[in-house]
Design a protein around this motif. Structure first.
Motif, short mmCIF file in Angstrom:
data_model
loop_
_atom_site.label_atom_id
_atom_site.label_comp_id
_atom_site.label_asym_id
_atom_site.label_seq_id
_atom_site.Cartn_x
_atom_site.Cartn_y
_atom_site.Cartn_z
N SER A 166 -35.91 82.61 72.40
CA SER A 166 -34.97 83.62 71.97
C SER A 166 -33.36 83.02 72.49
N SER A 167 -32.56 83.77 71.88
CA SER A 167 -31.18 83.19 72.14
C SER A 167 -31.05 81.79 71.84
N ALA A 168 -31.84 81.12 70.70
CA ALA A 168 -32.01 79.87 70.55
C ALA A 168 -30.88 79.12 70.26
N GLY A 170 -27.89 79.51 71.74
CA GLY A 170 -27.09 79.53 72.94
C GLY A 170 -27.12 78.30 73.81
N ALA A 171 -26.57 78.41 75.08
CA ALA A 171 -26.57 77.25 75.73
C ALA A 171 -27.84 76.73 76.22
N THR A 172 -28.67 77.52 76.84
CA THR A 172 -30.16 77.20 77.44
C THR A 172 -30.99 77.35 76.25
N GLY A 173 -30.87 78.16 75.23
CA GLY A 173 -32.10 78.10 74.31
C GLY A 173 -31.90 77.00 73.37
N ALA A 192 -32.07 83.86 66.70
CA ALA A 192 -30.70 83.88 66.83
C ALA A 192 -30.09 85.01 65.99
N GLY A 193 -28.57 85.22 66.22
CA GLY A 193 -28.09 86.65 66.00
C GLY A 193 -27.23 86.60 64.75
N SER A 194 -27.61 85.44 63.87
CA SER A 194 -26.71 85.35 62.38
C SER A 194 -27.43 84.41 61.63
N GLU A 196 -25.91 81.98 60.11
CA GLU A 196 -25.36 80.70 60.24
C GLU A 196 -26.23 80.12 61.52
N LYS A 197 -26.47 80.74 62.48
CA LYS A 197 -27.07 80.21 63.69
C LYS A 197 -28.50 79.90 63.38
N VAL A 198 -29.21 80.81 62.58
CA VAL A 198 -30.46 80.48 62.03
C VAL A 198 -30.37 79.30 61.09
N ASP A 212 -33.36 85.46 62.01
CA ASP A 212 -32.24 86.44 62.74
C ASP A 212 -33.05 87.68 63.28
N TYR A 213 -32.76 87.91 64.40
CA TYR A 213 -33.49 89.18 65.00
C TYR A 213 -33.02 90.45 64.64
N HIS A 214 -31.86 90.62 63.60
CA HIS A 214 -31.55 91.79 63.15
C HIS A 214 -32.16 91.97 61.80
N LEU A 261 -30.48 89.01 78.29
CA LEU A 261 -29.09 89.12 77.35
C LEU A 261 -28.91 90.59 76.76
N ASN A 262 -30.26 91.05 76.61
CA ASN A 262 -30.37 92.36 75.88
C ASN A 262 -29.66 93.54 76.92
N ARG A 263 -29.81 93.25 78.03
CA ARG A 263 -29.46 94.20 79.12
C ARG A 263 -27.98 93.51 79.29
N GLN A 264 -27.74 92.54 79.32
CA GLN A 264 -26.43 92.11 79.74
C GLN A 264 -25.42 92.50 78.72
N ARG A 265 -25.95 92.55 77.21
CA ARG A 265 -24.96 92.72 76.38
C ARG A 265 -24.64 94.30 76.34
N GLY A 288 -40.69 85.18 86.19
CA GLY A 288 -39.23 84.92 86.06
C GLY A 288 -39.06 83.84 86.91
N PHE A 289 -37.84 83.27 86.62
CA PHE A 289 -37.34 82.03 87.63
C PHE A 289 -35.66 82.02 87.70
N THR A 290 -35.04 81.12 88.56
CA THR A 290 -34.04 80.92 88.87
C THR A 290 -33.87 79.44 89.33
N LEU A 291 -32.82 79.02 88.74
CA LEU A 291 -32.68 77.53 88.57
C LEU A 291 -32.41 77.24 89.96
N PHE A 292 -31.97 77.92 91.19
CA PHE A 292 -31.69 77.55 92.34
C PHE A 292 -33.03 77.23 93.08
N1 LIG Z 1 -32.82 81.78 85.21
C1 LIG Z 1 -31.49 80.82 85.48
O1 LIG Z 1 -31.56 80.32 86.49
C2 LIG Z 1 -30.63 81.15 84.55
C3 LIG Z 1 -29.59 80.12 84.33
C4 LIG Z 1 -28.42 80.08 83.45
C5 LIG Z 1 -28.71 81.25 82.58
N2 LIG Z 1 -29.47 82.37 82.89
C6 LIG Z 1 -29.72 83.73 81.79
O2 LIG Z 1 -30.22 83.15 80.67
C7 LIG Z 1 -29.67 83.71 79.58
C8 LIG Z 1 -29.02 82.68 78.69
O3 LIG Z 1 -27.98 82.12 79.12
P1 LIG Z 1 -27.16 81.21 78.31
O4 LIG Z 1 -25.79 80.75 79.11
O5 LIG Z 1 -27.74 80.07 77.62
O6 LIG Z 1 -26.57 82.16 77.23
P2 LIG Z 1 -26.30 81.91 75.65
O7 LIG Z 1 -27.69 82.11 75.01
O8 LIG Z 1 -25.26 80.82 75.28
O9 LIG Z 1 -25.71 83.39 75.34
C9 LIG Z 1 -24.71 83.97 74.50
C10 LIG Z 1 -25.93 84.56 73.41
O10 LIG Z 1 -26.57 85.68 73.73
C11 LIG Z 1 -27.08 86.17 72.71
N3 LIG Z 1 -27.29 87.60 72.71
C12 LIG Z 1 -26.66 88.50 73.22
N4 LIG Z 1 -27.05 89.74 73.41
C13 LIG Z 1 -28.36 89.48 72.75
C14 LIG Z 1 -29.76 90.10 72.48
N5 LIG Z 1 -29.73 91.55 72.91
N6 LIG Z 1 -30.66 89.60 71.91
C15 LIG Z 1 -30.73 88.42 71.55
N7 LIG Z 1 -29.52 87.54 71.76
C16 LIG Z 1 -28.38 87.99 72.27
C17 LIG Z 1 -26.24 85.99 71.56
O11 LIG Z 1 -26.33 85.23 70.50
P3 LIG Z 1 -26.78 86.11 69.14
O12 LIG Z 1 -25.62 85.80 68.20
O13 LIG Z 1 -27.91 85.20 68.97
O14 LIG Z 1 -27.12 87.34 69.52
C18 LIG Z 1 -24.89 84.97 72.17
O15 LIG Z 1 -24.57 83.77 71.46
C19 LIG Z 1 -28.82 84.65 80.03
O16 LIG Z 1 -29.50 85.95 80.44
C20 LIG Z 1 -28.41 83.94 81.48
O17 LIG Z 1 -27.84 84.99 82.43
C21 LIG Z 1 -30.48 82.26 83.71
#
Ligand SMILES: NC(=O)c1ccc[n+]([C@@H]2O[C@H](COP(=O)([O-])OP(=O)(O)OC[C@H]3O[C@@H](n4cnc5c(N)ncnc54)[C@H](OP(=O)(O)O)[C@@H]3O)[C@@H](O)[C@H]2O)c1
Length: 357
Positions: A166-168, A170-173, A192-194, A196-198, A212-214, A261-265, A288-292
């Motif tokens: 998901s959020s494919a 984006g930076a991580t996806g 993804a959310g549009s 164009e992104k798809v 597109d998840y919408h 991201l759902n929560r963050q948004r 769950g995991f964290t990079l650290f």
């Molecule tokens: N575990 C770790 O160590 C670690 C490290 C880095 C980041 N993270 C977390 O990983 C997640 C992704 O980070 P990232 O930097 O790669 O962000 P990203 O995917 O580049 O984030 C921005 C995207 O989030 C999407 N988005 C926002 N709300 C959404 C929702 N409710 N459902 C689906 N997509 C939504 C938007 O795209 P759409 O147009 O597709 O909605 C937006 O382009 C974040 O939660 C971040 O905090 C975790």
């Protein structure tokens, strides 16, 4: 890049005081911040005292997690931002003056003192990186390692797996989907959310299917894209997409929870994974995991990543926002879905002719 010098400390830092922009938390938001919660001010930059270096930041990272650090909300494995204090975050910069033998003028360094144009701190706060490793220093801020450990170590990706990200776009996806394919996944699906992104996912990043998840219930879209089920879900969002993935996962499926991201948004807690009967019945792992916790994987990943870049088998996607003054709004725009790939802020003036996000 200049080599390490141990025999001479630069003795003199003279001339008029250096000034630069920095961003501070103006007030703690209740829920989702606005750009007004961040104040960008001009400040005097101290010269380095013995043991310190002065770094001119070139790029800083914008991460959705920064929104959580502003709020007084859930505990994270890093300190939250404090009102009146400069924000922090990943940055890459160039040493412009050093009063420590471990770093020399001209060295390229990564560090956590983003949200400012200049950073003065003890040399231990900075890690020198190879200036020739990537075409742009901004690539040192990429989230490839997050994607890699999420797939390899947390989700235990196996050749032949069907992977959903998901959020494919984006930076991580974007990197998670591509790395899954490079490591033997049989089918890679992204959301993804549009439109164009798809199109970007299937057309440029090589995903087998995307939606597109919408566009209607996510469960229906995911079932259609994964008729044989999902073995690995790389979860960046939580919410409806996590609940749909649990329904569609195969027996012994593995879910790596990277983000929320759902929560963050929304700026408020998510409804969560819902009914866990399917988790038990299908013996799913949800971790769950964290990079650290996985930084020891950095050298191994770095070598692989540079190899993939060299052979042209991975696309590195990036959006560059110009200037620290643009960063507060850009952070909100990032979570609002405006950008693709890794979003960074250029903290030095853009070369003439460069496009602005
Ligand atoms: N575990 C770790 O160590 C670690 C490290 C880095 C980041 N993270 C977390 O990983 C997640 C992704 O980070 P990232 O930097 O790669 O962000 P990203 O995917 O580049 O984030 C921005 C995207 O989030 C999407 N988005 C926002 N709300 C959404 C929702 N409710 N459902 C689906 N997509 C939504 C938007 O795209 P759409 O147009 O597709 O909605 C937006 O382009 C974040 O939660 C971040 O905090 C975790």
């Amino acid at each position: 890049m200049k080599s390490l010098t141990t025999n001479a400390l630069p003795p003199v830092f003279s001339g008029p005081p250096r000034t630069g922009l920095e961003a501070r938390l103006a007030a703690r938001p209740d829920g989702l911040p606005t750009a007004d919660h961040i104040q960008v001010v001009t400040t005097t930059v101290p010269d380095p005292a013995p043991g310190q270096v002065l770094v001119r930041n070139l790029f800083m990272s914008l991460d959705p997690g920064m929104l959580l650090l502003m709020s007084g909300g859930p505990r994270l494995p890093m300190p939250r931002y404090e009102v009146g204090q400069v924000l922090y975050g990943d940055a890459v910069g160039e040493v412009v003056a050093s009063a420590d033998p471990s770093l020399a003028e001209g060295d390229l360094v990564v560090h956590r003192l983003g949200w400012r144009e200049y950073a003065t701190a003890g040399a231990e706060a900075f890690r020198r990186v190879d200036a020739d490793a990537h075409p742009s220093p901004s690539m040192h801020l990429g989230f490839g390692l997050v994607a890699y450990v999420g797939l390899v170590e947390v989700a235990r990706l196996r050749p032949g797996d069907t992977v959903f990200v998901s959020s494919a776009a984006g930076a991580t996806g974007g990197l998670a989907g591509q790395i899954a394919r490079l490591m033997g996944a049989a089918r890679v699906i992204g959301s993804a959310g549009s439109p164009e992104k798809v199109a970007h996912l299937t057309g440029t990043l090589g995903f087998d299917a995307a939606f597109d998840y919408h566009d209607g219930p996510v469960l229906d879209r995911l079932r259609a894209a994964a008729p044989d089920g999902v073995d690995v879900y790389f979860d960046n969002v939580g919410g409806e997409q996590l609940r749909a993935a649990i329904e569609v996962m195969n027996i012994h499926g593995r879910i790596a929870v990277c983000g929320a991201l759902n929560r963050q948004r929304a700026g408020r807690p998510d409804e969560g994974p819902g009914d866990l009967l399917a988790v038990a019945a299908k013996r799913l792992t949800l971790r769950g995991f964290t990079l650290f916790d996985h930084l020891d994987r950095a050298p191994e990943f770095g070598e692989r990543f540079r190899g993939w870049l060299r052979e042209g088998s991975i696309v590195y996607d990036e959006t560059v926002v110009e200037g620290l003054a643009s960063a507060p709004q850009a952070l909100l725009d990032l979570v609002g879905g405006r950008y693709t790939g890794k979003t960074v802020v250029r903290l030095t003036p853009a070369p003439a002719g460069t496009s602005v996000a």
